[in-house]
Write a protein that holds these residues in place. Structure first.
Motif, PDB file in Angstrom:
ATOM      1  N   GLU A 147       6.433  70.315  61.637  1.00 58.19           N
ATOM      2  CA  GLU A 147       6.960  70.516  62.994  1.00 58.19           C
ATOM      3  C   GLU A 147       7.977  69.450  63.364  1.00 58.19           C
ATOM      4  O   GLU A 147       8.988  69.733  64.005  1.00 58.19           O
ATOM      5  N   THR A 148       7.709  68.212  62.976  1.00 56.37           N
ATOM      6  CA  THR A 148       8.624  67.114  63.289  1.00 56.37           C
ATOM      7  C   THR A 148       8.948  66.346  62.018  1.00 56.37           C
ATOM      8  O   THR A 148       8.333  66.536  60.971  1.00 56.37           O
ATOM      9  N   MET A 149       9.918  65.443  62.127  1.00 52.76           N
ATOM     10  CA  MET A 149      10.327  64.618  60.992  1.00 52.76           C
ATOM     11  C   MET A 149       9.570  63.292  60.966  1.00 52.76           C
ATOM     12  O   MET A 149       9.856  62.424  60.142  1.00 52.76           O
ATOM     13  N   ALA A 150       8.610  63.127  61.861  1.00 55.33           N
ATOM     14  CA  ALA A 150       7.799  61.907  61.897  1.00 55.33           C
ATOM     15  C   ALA A 150       6.381  62.257  62.333  1.00 55.33           C
ATOM     16  O   ALA A 150       6.171  63.162  63.140  1.00 55.33           O
ATOM     17  N   ARG A 151       5.415  61.531  61.768  1.00 54.80           N
ATOM     18  CA  ARG A 151       4.024  61.655  62.185  1.00 54.80           C
ATOM     19  C   ARG A 151       3.408  60.275  62.118  1.00 54.80           C
ATOM     20  O   ARG A 151       3.528  59.570  61.111  1.00 54.80           O
ATOM     21  N   LEU A 152       2.774  59.858  63.217  1.00 56.73           N
ATOM     22  CA  LEU A 152       2.182  58.522  63.290  1.00 56.73           C
ATOM     23  C   LEU A 152       0.854  58.645  64.022  1.00 56.73           C
ATOM     24  O   LEU A 152       0.811  58.804  65.236  1.00 56.73           O
ATOM     25  N   THR A 153      -0.239  58.584  63.263  1.00 61.09           N
ATOM     26  CA  THR A 153      -1.572  58.776  63.818  1.00 61.09           C
ATOM     27  C   THR A 153      -2.435  57.554  63.528  1.00 61.09           C
ATOM     28  O   THR A 153      -2.121  56.762  62.631  1.00 61.09           O
ATOM     29  N   PRO A 154      -3.541  57.391  64.221  1.00 62.29           N
ATOM     30  CA  PRO A 154      -4.392  56.223  63.979  1.00 62.29           C
ATOM     31  C   PRO A 154      -5.240  56.333  62.720  1.00 62.29           C
ATOM     32  O   PRO A 154      -5.704  55.317  62.200  1.00 62.29           O
ATOM     33  N   ASP A 155      -5.438  57.535  62.196  1.00 66.67           N
ATOM     34  CA  ASP A 155      -6.450  57.728  61.159  1.00 66.67           C
ATOM     35  C   ASP A 155      -5.918  57.912  59.743  1.00 66.67           C
ATOM     36  O   ASP A 155      -6.656  57.670  58.782  1.00 66.67           O
ATOM     37  N   ALA A 156      -4.685  58.367  59.569  1.00 66.10           N
ATOM     38  CA  ALA A 156      -4.186  58.645  58.211  1.00 66.10           C
ATOM     39  C   ALA A 156      -4.178  57.363  57.378  1.00 66.10           C
ATOM     40  O   ALA A 156      -3.683  56.327  57.833  1.00 66.10           O
ATOM     41  N   PRO A 157      -4.687  57.412  56.146  1.00 66.42           N
ATOM     42  CA  PRO A 157      -4.766  56.200  55.329  1.00 66.42           C
ATOM     43  C   PRO A 157      -3.457  55.821  54.658  1.00 66.42           C
ATOM     44  O   PRO A 157      -3.297  54.696  54.178  1.00 66.42           O
ATOM     45  N   VAL A 158      -2.509  56.755  54.624  1.00 69.46           N
ATOM     46  CA  VAL A 158      -1.250  56.566  53.897  1.00 69.46           C
ATOM     47  C   VAL A 158      -0.091  56.959  54.799  1.00 69.46           C
ATOM     48  O   VAL A 158      -0.197  57.904  55.583  1.00 69.46           O
ATOM     49  N   ILE A 159       1.023  56.237  54.708  1.00 70.55           N
ATOM     50  CA  ILE A 159       2.258  56.665  55.356  1.00 70.55           C
ATOM     51  C   ILE A 159       3.389  56.613  54.336  1.00 70.55           C
ATOM     52  O   ILE A 159       3.535  55.629  53.604  1.00 70.55           O
TER      53      ILE A 159
END
Length: 460
Positions: A147-159
């Motif tokens: 949906e977007t070109m960025a995702r920033l969440t508290p739980d994802a272990p990898v970016i």
């Protein structure tokens, strides 16, 4: 709990508006401002209720209740909102600084390089999503299924971050990718660019050396060993750093379709093509391997990857006539994309057009870097707009300057988009493949009209 309030100075930028949308989706109170907002940023911000009510800079947007101010490169040092934020001593971040602040607890993977980084990042994201992995990301193009070109969440272990070497903000000249402090870094290749910031080749190369030197202990450096300068940087001994060189994935072209050749003798059809994309696939595969994606799982996913938006994107195809649109603008990118299309369609007449749109490409001293980059095209076309030169406050260049730099006597050069359109339409009587390359819009060229004429060529 009170939601954090974040204000974006220059919210209309590609990365900036996507980060704004990502934070909005996480429940942050997001506001922003800009003095110009183009599509698709305008519509996407408007749909989320984040489009500024007025265009321009308004110091009253900056107040003590803000938890952070994120400033983009489009803003100037004397921006009135930035000055107000400095006066109030608010926390001010460039977007790479902010992403790092929010991802210190994650494994950070950064994809860097003068070319290929968007596609490599996109392939990794596609493969991870295909296998239902949980991850955050920042990428420089719109992807199918995202949906977007960025995702920033508290739980994802990898970016997974596309990290470029451009300056971070008006008050921070350091390259964006240095702020991310990656555990795993990939450098796809080095070709001089951004001459307004790095006026010499040596200064430009230094930025990638800095990235490699900044790797932490137990870090992993992945690099294209076929790039001579990058091989020197990549092979340098660094204590406790794992070096992972790669080269183009073996492939073959059959009837205009590219197939990956696996070490088990299998052939995997893919939508992307060209030597540069075979390198991109190999680089992405090396990263995915470090994330626990086996070769078999990678090949399962890569077959459905259709490419990132405007990266050799097929606009229209019918009865052997094809129009590609590509983001290529730097000499190495233009050469790679033109060569890729030529190799894919060796027997068809190819028209390749480039818009000179960036600070580097419109710099008279840099123009000769384009020598030979369109040699694989049957018809070579250049477009530039004097208005763009004026906006970027660059000295004028002439048609003769361009022809001299490219060293191609039959080069067609246009400064009027209407004349360019007429020329392209006229070529549909004989040409079968069109490749239009730019980080801009060719003076708002009507791609649909070009595509329509490809399907219904004009008669002699």
């Amino acid at each position: 709990m009170k939601s954090k309030a974040i204000h974006f100075i220059s919210i209309g930028g590609s990365a900036m508006h996507n980060l704004a949308l990502a934070l909005h989706q996480q429940g942050y109170l997001v506001t922003g401002s800009d003095d110009e907002i183009y599509e698709p940023s305008r519509t996407r911000l408007e749909q989320s209720g984040l489009l500024p009510a007025q265009i321009g800079w308004f110091p009253e947007n900056i107040h003590a209740d803000l938890d952070a101010v994120i400033v983009g490169m489009h803003a100037r040092r004397d921006n009135p909102e930035l000055k107000k934020a400095l006066e109030l001593k608010l926390p001010i971040f460039s977007y790479p600084e902010y992403i790092y602040q929010q991802s210190q607890h994650k494994q950070r993977i950064v994809i860097a390089g003068s070319h290929g980084k968007t596609t490599i990042t996109s392939i990794i994201l596609h493969v991870l999503k295909h296998h239902n992995r949980v991850f955050d990301y920042l990428v420089g193009a719109q992807l199918e299924g995202f949906e977007t070109m960025a995702r920033l969440t508290p739980d994802a272990p990898v970016i997974v971050i596309e990290g470029d070497e451009y300056a971070s903000s008006p008050i921070d000249a350091s390259p964006k990718f240095l702020h991310y402090k990656p555990h795993i870094a990939l450098i796809s290749g080095i070709a001089w660019d951004h001459v307004n910031i790095y006026p010499t080749w040596e200064e430009y190369v230094d930025q990638f050396e800095f990235l490699a030197e900044a790797m932490p202990k137990a870090g992993i450096l992945v690099f294209d060993e076929s790039d001579d300068m990058l091989d020197v940087i990549g092979q340098k001994e660094r204590p406790d750093i794992v070096k992972v060189p790669y080269e183009a994935h073996p492939s073959e072209i059959v009837d205009g379709r590219t197939y990956l050749l696996t070490n088990k003798g299998e052939k995997v059809p893919v939508f992307v093509f060209g030597d540069h994309n075979m390198k991109n696939i190999a680089g992405a595969m090396a990263i995915c391997d470090r994330l626990g994606i086996t070769d078999e799982l990678f090949y399962e996913a890569i077959g459905t990857f259709k490419g990132a938006a405007r990266r050799l994107e097929k606009v229209v195809e019918k009865e052997g006539r094809i129009l590609f649109r590509d983001f290529a603008h730097a000499p190495s990118k233009v050469e790679a994309s033109t060569k890729a299309v030529r190799q894919q369609f060796p027997d068809r007449k190819l028209v390749a057009a480039v818009e000179l749109h960036t600070y580097s490409s419109l710099n008279k001293a840099f123009l000769n870097q384009y020598k030979g980059c369109l040699d694989d095209a049957d018809v070579a076309v250049i477009y530039f707009d004097s208005h763009t030169l004026a906006i970027k406050q660059l000295p004028s260049i002439s048609v003769d300057d361009v022809k001299s730099a490219f060293e191609r006597p039959d080069l067609h050069v246009f400064t009027d988009s209407t004349q360019l359109l007429e020329f392209l339409i006229a070529q549909t009587t004989t040409a079968e493949v069109f490749l239009l390359m730019s980080s801009g819009t060719f003076g708002n060229l009507n791609f649909e009209l070009v595509g329509e004429h490809l399907l219904h060529p004009v008669s002699n």
